[in-house]
Scaffold this motif. Structure first.
Motif, PDB file in Angstrom:
ATOM      1  N   LYS A   5       0.825  -1.206   0.000  1.00 15.70           N
ATOM      2  CA  LYS A   5       0.000   0.000   0.000  1.00 15.70           C
ATOM      3  C   LYS A   5       0.862   1.260   0.000  1.00 15.70           C
ATOM      4  O   LYS A   5       1.713   1.432   0.859  1.00 15.70           O
ATOM      5  CB  LYS A   5      -0.925  -0.004   1.221  1.00 15.70           C
ATOM      6  N   GLY A   6       0.634   2.096  -0.973  1.00 17.83           N
ATOM      7  CA  GLY A   6       1.333   3.371  -1.051  1.00 17.83           C
ATOM      8  C   GLY A   6       2.675   3.328  -1.745  1.00 17.83           C
ATOM      9  O   GLY A   6       3.300   4.390  -1.949  1.00 17.83           O
ATOM     10  N   ARG A   7       3.144   2.158  -2.130  1.00 20.44           N
ATOM     11  CA  ARG A   7       4.478   2.043  -2.738  1.00 20.44           C
ATOM     12  C   ARG A   7       4.543   2.775  -4.072  1.00 20.44           C
ATOM     13  O   ARG A   7       5.459   3.581  -4.300  1.00 20.44           O
ATOM     14  CB  ARG A   7       4.844   0.567  -2.913  1.00 20.44           C
ATOM     15  N   GLN A   8       3.592   2.500  -4.974  1.00 23.30           N
ATOM     16  CA  GLN A   8       3.616   3.138  -6.291  1.00 23.30           C
ATOM     17  C   GLN A   8       3.411   4.635  -6.201  1.00 23.30           C
ATOM     18  O   GLN A   8       4.072   5.402  -6.918  1.00 23.30           O
ATOM     19  CB  GLN A   8       2.552   2.501  -7.184  1.00 23.30           C
ATOM     20  N   THR A   9       2.527   5.059  -5.298  1.00 21.45           N
ATOM     21  CA  THR A   9       2.291   6.495  -5.121  1.00 21.45           C
ATOM     22  C   THR A   9       3.562   7.202  -4.676  1.00 21.45           C
ATOM     23  O   THR A   9       3.911   8.280  -5.184  1.00 21.45           O
ATOM     24  CB  THR A   9       1.181   6.722  -4.079  1.00 21.45           C
ATOM     25  N   LEU A  10       4.284   6.593  -3.748  1.00 16.09           N
ATOM     26  CA  LEU A  10       5.521   7.181  -3.258  1.00 16.09           C
ATOM     27  C   LEU A  10       6.578   7.231  -4.352  1.00 16.09           C
ATOM     28  O   LEU A  10       7.291   8.245  -4.504  1.00 16.09           O
ATOM     29  CB  LEU A  10       6.043   6.393  -2.062  1.00 16.09           C
ATOM     30  N   LEU A  11       6.704   6.168  -5.128  1.00 13.98           N
ATOM     31  CA  LEU A  11       7.689   6.145  -6.209  1.00 13.98           C
ATOM     32  C   LEU A  11       7.396   7.226  -7.256  1.00 13.98           C
ATOM     33  O   LEU A  11       8.318   7.854  -7.787  1.00 13.98           O
ATOM     34  CB  LEU A  11       7.723   4.760  -6.862  1.00 13.98           C
ATOM     35  N   LYS A  12       6.120   7.456  -7.538  1.00 10.46           N
ATOM     36  CA  LYS A  12       5.749   8.518  -8.473  1.00 10.46           C
ATOM     37  C   LYS A  12       6.172   9.880  -7.937  1.00 10.46           C
ATOM     38  O   LYS A  12       6.654  10.732  -8.694  1.00 10.46           O
ATOM     39  CB  LYS A  12       4.236   8.488  -8.724  1.00 10.46           C
ATOM     40  N   GLN A  13       5.994  10.084  -6.639  1.00 11.10           N
ATOM     41  CA  GLN A  13       6.401  11.343  -6.021  1.00 11.10           C
ATOM     42  C   GLN A  13       7.920  11.522  -6.052  1.00 11.10           C
ATOM     43  O   GLN A  13       8.429  12.599  -6.341  1.00 11.10           O
ATOM     44  CB  GLN A  13       5.900  11.404  -4.579  1.00 11.10           C
ATOM     45  N   LEU A  14       8.632  10.441  -5.768  1.00  5.84           N
ATOM     46  CA  LEU A  14      10.089  10.508  -5.698  1.00  5.84           C
ATOM     47  C   LEU A  14      10.736  10.660  -7.072  1.00  5.84           C
ATOM     48  O   LEU A  14      11.902  11.043  -7.167  1.00  5.84           O
ATOM     49  CB  LEU A  14      10.637   9.260  -5.001  1.00  5.84           C
ATOM     50  N   ALA A  15      10.004  10.356  -8.126  1.00  6.90           N
ATOM     51  CA  ALA A  15      10.556  10.491  -9.481  1.00  6.90           C
ATOM     52  C   ALA A  15      10.990  11.928  -9.774  1.00  6.90           C
ATOM     53  O   ALA A  15      11.900  12.161 -10.569  1.00  6.90           O
ATOM     54  CB  ALA A  15       9.530  10.023 -10.506  1.00  6.90           C
ATOM     55  N   ASP A  16      10.368  12.896  -9.107  1.00  3.37           N
ATOM     56  CA  ASP A  16      10.708  14.306  -9.318  1.00  3.37           C
ATOM     57  C   ASP A  16      11.570  14.873  -8.196  1.00  3.37           C
ATOM     58  O   ASP A  16      11.850  16.086  -8.182  1.00  3.37           O
ATOM     59  CB  ASP A  16       9.421  15.140  -9.434  1.00  3.37           C
TER      60      ASP A  16
END
Length: 221
Positions: free
Chosen positions: A137-148
């Motif tokens: 839970k929340g892994r993909q959302t966090l990775l999307k945020q960290l991409a920037d």
């Protein structure tokens, strides 16, 4: 009084003289795993009572520990390796001690992400420590945020999930993003593999990986 005492990542010589002095003087040592901590204490001829304190029991025993501290006991909190509170239990106990106005002192010492960051060859002036990523839970959302994220990023990971995590970093950050994977820090077979995410992923893809893992990833240009 509660002392937070860092312990070696691997090499038992990486402990400060002051840490040894504190461990010899306290009434009780709280530790993550009594078997692991016993090896360190035996090596330095320290004989003190040990009591388990870890993520599975900390909620249940915090109040009891604080009661003992208020009654006048002096304790040290250690983990299997590194500094308590850095991806290891400590926060709940320290917060409650602060509320109860019990003195807490954190000694300087080993923390895995510091040598990994400095040794990575990536900018260390500004960085963000993410610890272990959420498993689901929340892994993909966090990775999307960290991409920037423009600062250097630091992660902890288990050997079993290393390649999968690197593959996800490639997906979200791009294959050419620079990184360094450090494992077995301070031990005989220490390895620091630097390169692009794709190069480092290829390196570990067909290897049996052991030891604690620190992944340092460059921020977005």
């Amino acid at each position: 009084m509660l002392y937070l005492v860092p312990t070696p990542l691997g090499n038992l010589k990486d402990i400060t003289l002051r840490s040894l002095e504190v461990l010899q003087q306290v009434d009780l040592i709280l530790c993550e795993d009594t078997r692991t901590s016993s090896k360190l204490l035996t090596h330095y001829h320290i004989q003190k009572p040990l009591s388990p304190y870890h993520q599975h029991n900390e909620h249940k025993i915090v109040a009891h520990i604080v009661d003992q501290l208020r009654a006048g006991k002096t304790m040290a909190l250690i983990t299997d390796a590194g500094t308590p509170g850095i991806s290891d239990p400590a926060f709940l106990l320290v917060r409650e001690c602060a509320r109860q106005e019990i003195r807490v002192e954190c000694l300087p010492g080993a923390t895995a992400f510091v040598p990994a960051l400095v040794n990575s060859g990536l900018p260390a002036t500004r960085f963000v420590f993410e610890g272990f990523l959420p498993l689901k839970k929340g892994r993909q959302t966090l990775l999307k945020q960290l991409a920037d994220e423009e600062r250097t990023m630091i992660f902890y990971e288990s050997p079993m999930r290393l390649v999968k995590t690197l593959e996800q970093f490639i997906e979200y950050f791009g294959p050419e993003r620079q990184c360094c994977v450090s494992r077995e820090l301070t031990k005989l077979f220490e390895e620091n593999k630097r390169g692009s995410l794709q190069e480092v992923c290829n390196h570990f893809n067909n290897k049996t990986v052991k030891g604690e893992i620190v992944i340092v990833v460059a921020g977005k240009d």
